[in-house]
Scaffold this active site. Structure first.
Site, PDB file in Angstrom:
ATOM      1  N   GLU A 237      -1.544  -9.025   3.036  1.00  0.00           N
ATOM      2  CA  GLU A 237      -1.379  -9.633   4.369  1.00  0.00           C
ATOM      3  C   GLU A 237      -2.697 -10.035   5.025  1.00  0.00           C
ATOM      4  O   GLU A 237      -2.696 -10.776   5.997  1.00  0.00           O
ATOM      5  CB  GLU A 237      -0.593  -8.695   5.294  1.00  0.00           C
ATOM      6  CG  GLU A 237      -1.321  -7.444   5.753  1.00  0.00           C
ATOM      7  CD  GLU A 237      -1.122  -6.233   4.832  1.00  0.00           C
ATOM      8  OE1 GLU A 237      -0.871  -6.446   3.625  1.00  0.00           O
ATOM      9  OE2 GLU A 237      -1.255  -5.093   5.294  1.00  0.00           O
TER      10      GLU A 237
ATOM     11  N   CYS B   8       0.823  -1.211   0.000  1.00  0.00           N
ATOM     12  CA  CYS B   8       0.000   0.000   0.000  1.00  0.00           C
ATOM     13  C   CYS B   8       0.863   1.269   0.000  1.00  0.00           C
ATOM     14  O   CYS B   8       1.383   1.638  -1.043  1.00  0.00           O
ATOM     15  CB  CYS B   8      -0.983  -0.037   1.159  1.00  0.00           C
ATOM     16  SG  CYS B   8      -2.486   0.888   0.782  1.00  0.00           S
TER      17      CYS B   8
ATOM     18  N   HIS C 101      -3.665  -4.860   0.270  1.00  0.00           N
ATOM     19  CA  HIS C 101      -3.001  -5.461   1.432  1.00  0.00           C
ATOM     20  C   HIS C 101      -3.067  -6.992   1.358  1.00  0.00           C
ATOM     21  O   HIS C 101      -4.005  -7.589   1.877  1.00  0.00           O
ATOM     22  CB  HIS C 101      -3.696  -5.003   2.717  1.00  0.00           C
ATOM     23  CG  HIS C 101      -3.488  -3.556   3.025  1.00  0.00           C
ATOM     24  ND1 HIS C 101      -2.407  -3.097   3.725  1.00  0.00           N
ATOM     25  CD2 HIS C 101      -4.230  -2.468   2.712  1.00  0.00           C
ATOM     26  CE1 HIS C 101      -2.480  -1.777   3.848  1.00  0.00           C
ATOM     27  NE2 HIS C 101      -3.575  -1.368   3.230  1.00  0.00           N
TER      28      HIS C 101
HETATM   29  N1  GLN Z   1      -1.885   6.565   3.026  1.00  0.00           N
HETATM   30  C1  GLN Z   1      -2.046   5.869   1.800  1.00  0.00           C
HETATM   31  C2  GLN Z   1      -3.430   6.066   1.218  1.00  0.00           C
HETATM   32  O1  GLN Z   1      -4.342   6.427   1.909  1.00  0.00           O
HETATM   33  C3  GLN Z   1      -1.771   4.398   1.966  1.00  0.00           C
HETATM   34  C4  GLN Z   1      -2.727   3.724   2.882  1.00  0.00           C
HETATM   35  C5  GLN Z   1      -2.213   2.421   3.408  1.00  0.00           C
HETATM   36  O2  GLN Z   1      -1.017   2.164   3.369  1.00  0.00           O
HETATM   37  N2  GLN Z   1      -3.089   1.588   3.931  1.00  0.00           N
HETATM   38  O3  GLN Z   1      -3.633   5.850   0.055  1.00  0.00           O
END
Ligand code: GLN
Length: 562
Positions: free
Chosen positions: A538, A405, A536
């Site tokens: 994970e 992400c 994600h």
């Molecule tokens: N801050 C970034 C976004 O909002 C990544 C979010 C995250 O890593 N879950 O896009």
């Protein structure tokens, strides 16, 4: 004329036994943090292995409507369910142990319960009655539990009550437990997870805190049916008997839960005390076989794995006072373990605060000692430049890199700045009016942020993506279409895609309409493993089925030559 013969098909009435849902409440005595979630998950696992269908729920006693707005240093990881609900990390434990796919029906907080009771009152659904904390709040809780059990068609529903007995916050939930037990004593049991300390000055296990916890539970009108005694070592017979006598449970219902090397040993340990048989007997259910063998084999394999893979995790949220807190990344840690174990190795994880690299860039060299570096999800501007510097170091020194992400977005920024010639490259999250923001805010998100509409408004939950043929990602997955969980507001800016691709970045996964970039990677000819995901991964890894991208990353790390 022969009479037309009608064959009368007699409707067979098959008498199927009506499913009587059973409920197991898991409550915490003495103190928190002793493994209530793992206990609930492990009980679920051993009952599932006996052929019963099990579902799980978590009750969190805070006012937040969901876990999405909470700082991970305070409450640990925010686990995202497939339907996009943002919950407590224990939901991840349930999914990983039991192979379940849970939904918002399986999670509640004080805030969400009050919210629906108040909404119902406003809609006149209580028909003019006075709506009170008791019984209406516990009744709403019970209604939710029964609904979730029926929806899952579960034989057994395991409900973990957050917090510790005796706290003001969870009293109404304990009241719901008491009411359910009073209504159907045969179908509801309570497991109290307690802690049995061995003070170093005394050198003996002390059961008194457990006795007090049991009395406190009694004063809420609840008698524990089982007591799981967490301790450094296994309980001896004397301690078992003491707990049984003073807490009014049968000696065989006092279950020893000593510290273990990995949490995956817990179900196996419980079965040493025949826990599944005892619970089923108490609930009047018959087992159908036992399939814990596969799990047991895996758990044993972990113990004999010798090879170490050293992974550096660069992020923030690690420090709380003098302690390093890794709970915020529990799913990432577990996914690394699952993948390493599947390769017969053990991960050695080193936590690095990215702000260190901002203060002292010469420290970046330390990254060379790692077999692989991972940057997990994150928010905000703090530590971002340190992370970008770490990514640059990994790219240039061919250290396997995996970005999740934010870790993917920052890899795109790093590549844009240092390879694609976009020297001002940044993200709107850090530089709202940047001239070369290769990571931009999603259009619908702009409005939400302007209205300060922060709760549950990110791009959340499962979305499909299509993978590019012959990419590292598609080779790892072994298929072209994937479905993964998301939690983000920003994305790769479509304006820069062509330029980034021309410079050599491969967008190996996109949304089916090709608008959103889901995976960025470098070809293997350029780098052994440099890959980031907008989603994600994970949240979908487990011991029995490790996530393919984590496996690919660990493979590359395992093969790193230094
Ligand atoms: N801050 C970034 C976004 O909002 C990544 C979010 C995250 O890593 N879950 O896009």
């Amino acid at each position: 004329m022969a009479k037309k013969k009608h064959r009368v098909i007699k409707k067979k009435t098959v008498r199927t036994a009506k499913r009587v849902p059973k409920y197991i409440f898991v409550v915490g005595g003495v103190m928190s943090g002793v493994g209530k979630g793992i206990t609930a998950s492990s009980i679920g696992k051993i009952l599932q292995a006996r052929g019963l269908s099990v579902t799980a729920m978590k009750i969190d006693p805070y006012i937040n409507v969901d876990a999405g707005t909470m700082n991970p240093t305070e409450h640990g990881e925010v686990f995202v369910l497939s339907d996009g609900y943002e919950t407590d990390q224990d939901m991840g434990n349930y999914e990983r142990f039991m192979g379940l796919k849970l939904t918002r029906d399986n999670y509640m907080t004080t805030g969400s319960v009050y919210k629906s009771v108040i909404e119902r009152e406003r809609n006149l659904e209580y028909q003019g009655r006075c709506v009170e904390v008791v019984p209406h709040i516990p009744l709403e809780v019970i209604g939710r539990i029964e609904r979730a059990a029926n929806k899952a068609r579960a034989d057994i529903t395991i409900i973990e009550v957050g917090g510790t007995i005796g706290e003001y916050q969870n009293i109404l939930f304990l009241e719901a437990v008491r009411m359910m037990k009073a209504m159907r004593p045969e179908d509801v049991i309570t497991v109290m997870v307690s802690y049995v300390p061995t003070p170093t000055t005394v050198g003996e296990m002390k059961t008194k805190p457990t006795q007090y916890a049991s009395q406190t539970l009694n004063s809420a009108g609840i008698q524990a049916d089982f007591i799981v005694a967490r301790a450094a070592r296994p309980l001896d017979e004397k301690r078992k008997e003491k707990i049984a006598t003073f807490c009014s449970v049968r000696p065989e219902h006092v279950v020893s839960a000593p510290d273990v090397e990995t949490v995956y040993d817990v179900p196996v340990n419980f079965e040493k005390d025949h826990l599944s048989t005892l619970i089923l007997k108490r609930l009047g259910l018959s087992p159908r076989g036992n399939t814990l063998g596969q799990w047991k084999k895996k758990a044993e394999a972990i113990r004999v794995a010798k090879k170490k893979v050293k992974i550096g995790i660069v992020g923030k949220y690690f420090r709380t006072g003098d302690y390093v807190l890794t709970d915020a990344y529990i799913s990432v840690i577990e996914s690394l373990k699952h993948a390493a174990y599947s390769l017969g190795a053990k991960p050695e994880l080193v936590w690095i605060d990215s702000t260190d690299y901002e203060k002292s860039p010469e420290k970046l060299k330390e990254l060379s000692q790692f077999d692989g570096v991972l940057i997990p999800g994150g928010f905000g501007a703090r530590g971002v430049e340190g992370k970008i510097a770490a990514i640059e170091y990994c790219r240039k020194n061919k250290i396997p890199y995996f970005g999740l992400c934010y870790g993917m977005q920052l890899a795109v920024i790093e590549f844009a700045r240092h390879v694609a010639g976009l020297r001002e490259a940044n993200t709107n999250e850090v530089k709202p009016n940047g001239s070369q923001n290769v990571i931009d805010i999603m259009p619908d998100q702009k409005e939400k942020l302007a209205k300060k509409d922060y709760g549950a408004t990110m791009r959340l939950g499962e979305y499909p993506a299509l993978l590019k043929n012959k990419s590292i990602a598609s080779e790892a997955y072994g298929r072209r279409r994937i479905v993964e969980r998301h939690r983000h507001r920003y994305e790769v800016n479509p304006k820069y895609i062509e330029r980034l691709e021309k410079a050599g970045l491969v967008f190996a996964g996109t949304s089916p309409d090709r608008v959103l970039m889901e995976i960025a990677e470098l070809p293997r000819t350029v780098h052994p493993f440099f890959l980031g995901t907008q989603y994600h991964p994970e949240f979908q890894s487990s011991l029995l089925s490790p996530h393919p991208l984590f496996v690919a990353f660990l493979k590359a790390a395992n093969e790193r030559k230094r």
